[in-house]
Design a protein around this motif. Sequence first.
Motif, PDB file in Angstrom:
ATOM      1  N   GLY A  16     -18.213 -39.803 -31.073  1.00  0.00           N
ATOM      2  CA  GLY A  16     -17.632 -39.599 -29.749  1.00  0.00           C
ATOM      3  C   GLY A  16     -16.946 -40.850 -29.224  1.00  0.00           C
ATOM      4  N   ARG A  17     -17.546 -42.013 -29.487  1.00  0.00           N
ATOM      5  CA  ARG A  17     -16.936 -43.274 -29.049  1.00  0.00           C
ATOM      6  C   ARG A  17     -15.573 -43.461 -29.707  1.00  0.00           C
ATOM      7  N   ARG A  18     -15.465 -43.131 -30.979  1.00  0.00           N
ATOM      8  CA  ARG A  18     -14.190 -43.264 -31.681  1.00  0.00           C
ATOM      9  C   ARG A  18     -13.176 -42.258 -31.129  1.00  0.00           C
ATOM     10  N   LEU A  19     -13.589 -41.008 -30.948  1.00  0.00           N
ATOM     11  CA  LEU A  19     -12.671 -39.977 -30.476  1.00  0.00           C
ATOM     12  C   LEU A  19     -12.142 -40.258 -29.076  1.00  0.00           C
ATOM     13  N   PHE A  53      -5.791 -39.249 -29.213  1.00  0.00           N
ATOM     14  CA  PHE A  53      -5.447 -40.125 -30.328  1.00  0.00           C
ATOM     15  C   PHE A  53      -4.939 -39.327 -31.515  1.00  0.00           C
ATOM     16  N   ASP A  54      -4.054 -39.928 -32.275  1.00  0.00           N
ATOM     17  CA  ASP A  54      -3.404 -39.236 -33.391  1.00  0.00           C
ATOM     18  C   ASP A  54      -4.387 -38.700 -34.417  1.00  0.00           C
ATOM     19  N   PHE A  55      -5.533 -39.341 -34.574  1.00  0.00           N
ATOM     20  CA  PHE A  55      -6.507 -38.901 -35.584  1.00  0.00           C
ATOM     21  C   PHE A  55      -7.401 -37.762 -35.092  1.00  0.00           C
ATOM     22  N   ASN A  56      -7.321 -37.426 -33.815  1.00  0.00           N
ATOM     23  CA  ASN A  56      -8.170 -36.378 -33.254  1.00  0.00           C
ATOM     24  C   ASN A  56      -7.428 -35.040 -33.287  1.00  0.00           C
ATOM     25  N   VAL A  57      -7.205 -34.558 -34.492  1.00  0.00           N
ATOM     26  CA  VAL A  57      -6.427 -33.340 -34.716  1.00  0.00           C
ATOM     27  C   VAL A  57      -7.134 -32.122 -34.121  1.00  0.00           C
ATOM     28  N   ARG A  58      -8.459 -32.076 -34.212  1.00  0.00           N
ATOM     29  CA  ARG A  58      -9.215 -30.945 -33.659  1.00  0.00           C
ATOM     30  C   ARG A  58      -8.950 -30.823 -32.158  1.00  0.00           C
ATOM     31  N   ALA A  59      -8.986 -31.927 -31.431  1.00  0.00           N
ATOM     32  CA  ALA A  59      -8.731 -31.890 -29.988  1.00  0.00           C
ATOM     33  C   ALA A  59      -7.288 -31.488 -29.694  1.00  0.00           C
ATOM     34  N   GLN A  60      -6.347 -31.978 -30.491  1.00  0.00           N
ATOM     35  CA  GLN A  60      -4.945 -31.594 -30.286  1.00  0.00           C
ATOM     36  C   GLN A  60      -4.784 -30.079 -30.390  1.00  0.00           C
ATOM     37  N   ASP A  65      -1.638 -44.212 -32.821  1.00  0.00           N
ATOM     38  CA  ASP A  65      -0.786 -43.717 -31.754  1.00  0.00           C
ATOM     39  C   ASP A  65      -1.595 -42.862 -30.788  1.00  0.00           C
ATOM     40  N   VAL A  66      -1.123 -42.825 -29.550  1.00  0.00           N
ATOM     41  CA  VAL A  66      -1.685 -41.948 -28.529  1.00  0.00           C
ATOM     42  C   VAL A  66      -0.640 -40.883 -28.235  1.00  0.00           C
ATOM     43  N   ILE A  67      -1.055 -39.640 -28.262  1.00  0.00           N
ATOM     44  CA  ILE A  67      -0.166 -38.518 -27.990  1.00  0.00           C
ATOM     45  C   ILE A  67      -0.364 -38.084 -26.542  1.00  0.00           C
ATOM     46  N   ALA A  68       0.733 -38.066 -25.783  1.00  0.00           N
ATOM     47  CA  ALA A  68       0.700 -37.592 -24.397  1.00  0.00           C
ATOM     48  C   ALA A  68       0.976 -36.096 -24.398  1.00  0.00           C
ATOM     49  N   MET A  69       0.160 -35.362 -23.655  1.00  0.00           N
ATOM     50  CA  MET A  69       0.319 -33.910 -23.549  1.00  0.00           C
ATOM     51  C   MET A  69       0.211 -33.520 -22.080  1.00  0.00           C
ATOM     52  N   GLY A  70       0.828 -32.410 -21.733  1.00  0.00           N
ATOM     53  CA  GLY A  70       0.748 -31.941 -20.355  1.00  0.00           C
ATOM     54  C   GLY A  70       0.906 -30.442 -20.272  1.00  0.00           C
ATOM     55  N   ILE A  71       0.504 -29.918 -19.140  1.00  0.00           N
ATOM     56  CA  ILE A  71       0.669 -28.502 -18.825  1.00  0.00           C
ATOM     57  C   ILE A  71       1.006 -28.418 -17.349  1.00  0.00           C
ATOM     58  N   ILE A  72       1.940 -27.532 -17.013  1.00  0.00           N
ATOM     59  CA  ILE A  72       2.260 -27.319 -15.607  1.00  0.00           C
ATOM     60  C   ILE A  72       1.824 -25.914 -15.222  1.00  0.00           C
ATOM     61  N   ALA A  73       1.691 -25.716 -13.926  1.00  0.00           N
ATOM     62  CA  ALA A  73       1.118 -24.464 -13.414  1.00  0.00           C
ATOM     63  C   ALA A  73       1.851 -23.225 -13.913  1.00  0.00           C
ATOM     64  N   SER A  74       3.155 -23.325 -14.132  1.00  0.00           N
ATOM     65  CA  SER A  74       3.922 -22.155 -14.564  1.00  0.00           C
ATOM     66  C   SER A  74       3.898 -21.931 -16.078  1.00  0.00           C
ATOM     67  N   ASP A  75       3.314 -22.871 -16.827  1.00  0.00           N
ATOM     68  CA  ASP A  75       3.205 -22.690 -18.282  1.00  0.00           C
ATOM     69  C   ASP A  75       2.204 -21.575 -18.598  1.00  0.00           C
ATOM     70  N   PRO A  76       2.409 -20.886 -19.723  1.00  0.00           N
ATOM     71  CA  PRO A  76       1.420 -19.885 -20.138  1.00  0.00           C
ATOM     72  C   PRO A  76       0.067 -20.540 -20.440  1.00  0.00           C
ATOM     73  N   ARG A  77      -0.997 -19.877 -20.016  1.00  0.00           N
ATOM     74  CA  ARG A  77      -2.350 -20.321 -20.336  1.00  0.00           C
ATOM     75  C   ARG A  77      -3.007 -19.208 -21.123  1.00  0.00           C
ATOM     76  N   PRO A  78      -2.941 -19.295 -22.436  1.00  0.00           N
ATOM     77  CA  PRO A  78      -3.507 -18.221 -23.273  1.00  0.00           C
ATOM     78  C   PRO A  78      -4.985 -17.988 -22.958  1.00  0.00           C
ATOM     79  N   ALA A  79      -5.375 -16.746 -22.981  1.00  0.00           N
ATOM     80  CA  ALA A  79      -6.776 -16.393 -22.687  1.00  0.00           C
ATOM     81  C   ALA A  79      -7.671 -16.626 -23.875  1.00  0.00           C
TER      82      ALA A  79
END
Length: 186
Positions: free
Chosen positions: A40-43, A139-146, A172-186
């Motif tokens: 967890g500390r690494r992730l 983080f780039d190595f945290n593919v499961r979280a991505q 590398d650090v990957i920046a991600m975002g979601i806005i209110a109008s984006d689809p939120r899959p159930a």
Amino acid sequence: MIPSDVFRDLPVLTDDRLRLVPLAEEHFDGVRRMLDDPVGRRLTGTHHTFTDDEVRRHLATRADHHDRADWAITEAATGAFLGEAVLHELDAPNATAGYRISLLGPEVFSRGYGTAATRLVLNYAFDVAGLHRVGLEVFDFNVRAQRVYEKCGFVREGIYRSALYWDGIWHDVIAMGIIASDPRPA
């Protein structure tokens, strides 16, 4: 614009498997285990080693910070601590916040808890708190979280090159975002 104390009355968020309850001193043992877990500390890129006093002070003050929302992720059936989910760095004039999540350790990974907790938090952020945007860094190595974030509707927005130094390697650090109008899959 949303109020700067939008998280003052933090609700309990639930689904059939999880209860997200306001993070408090009663979660010390679980948070302590989570912070000490090397995976967890690494992730999370956590270099700092927290003392018991630091953890206790942090937990004791969560209810006083109305510009952020800190939840303990607990199992609905047993109340067992599974991790934490946080909306932080509120920018009220722009109705945006950051998101972070950390699970207890490998024993609770890959069971859908992160996906379920993230969906609960996003539904609250957009449908109740009135946020326009939620962003995060992974983080780039945290593919499961991505994959989890993408499954919940987050979109890759950019990369901070060589932003984390861990075990002698730049990541590398990957920046991600979601806005209110984006689809939120159930």
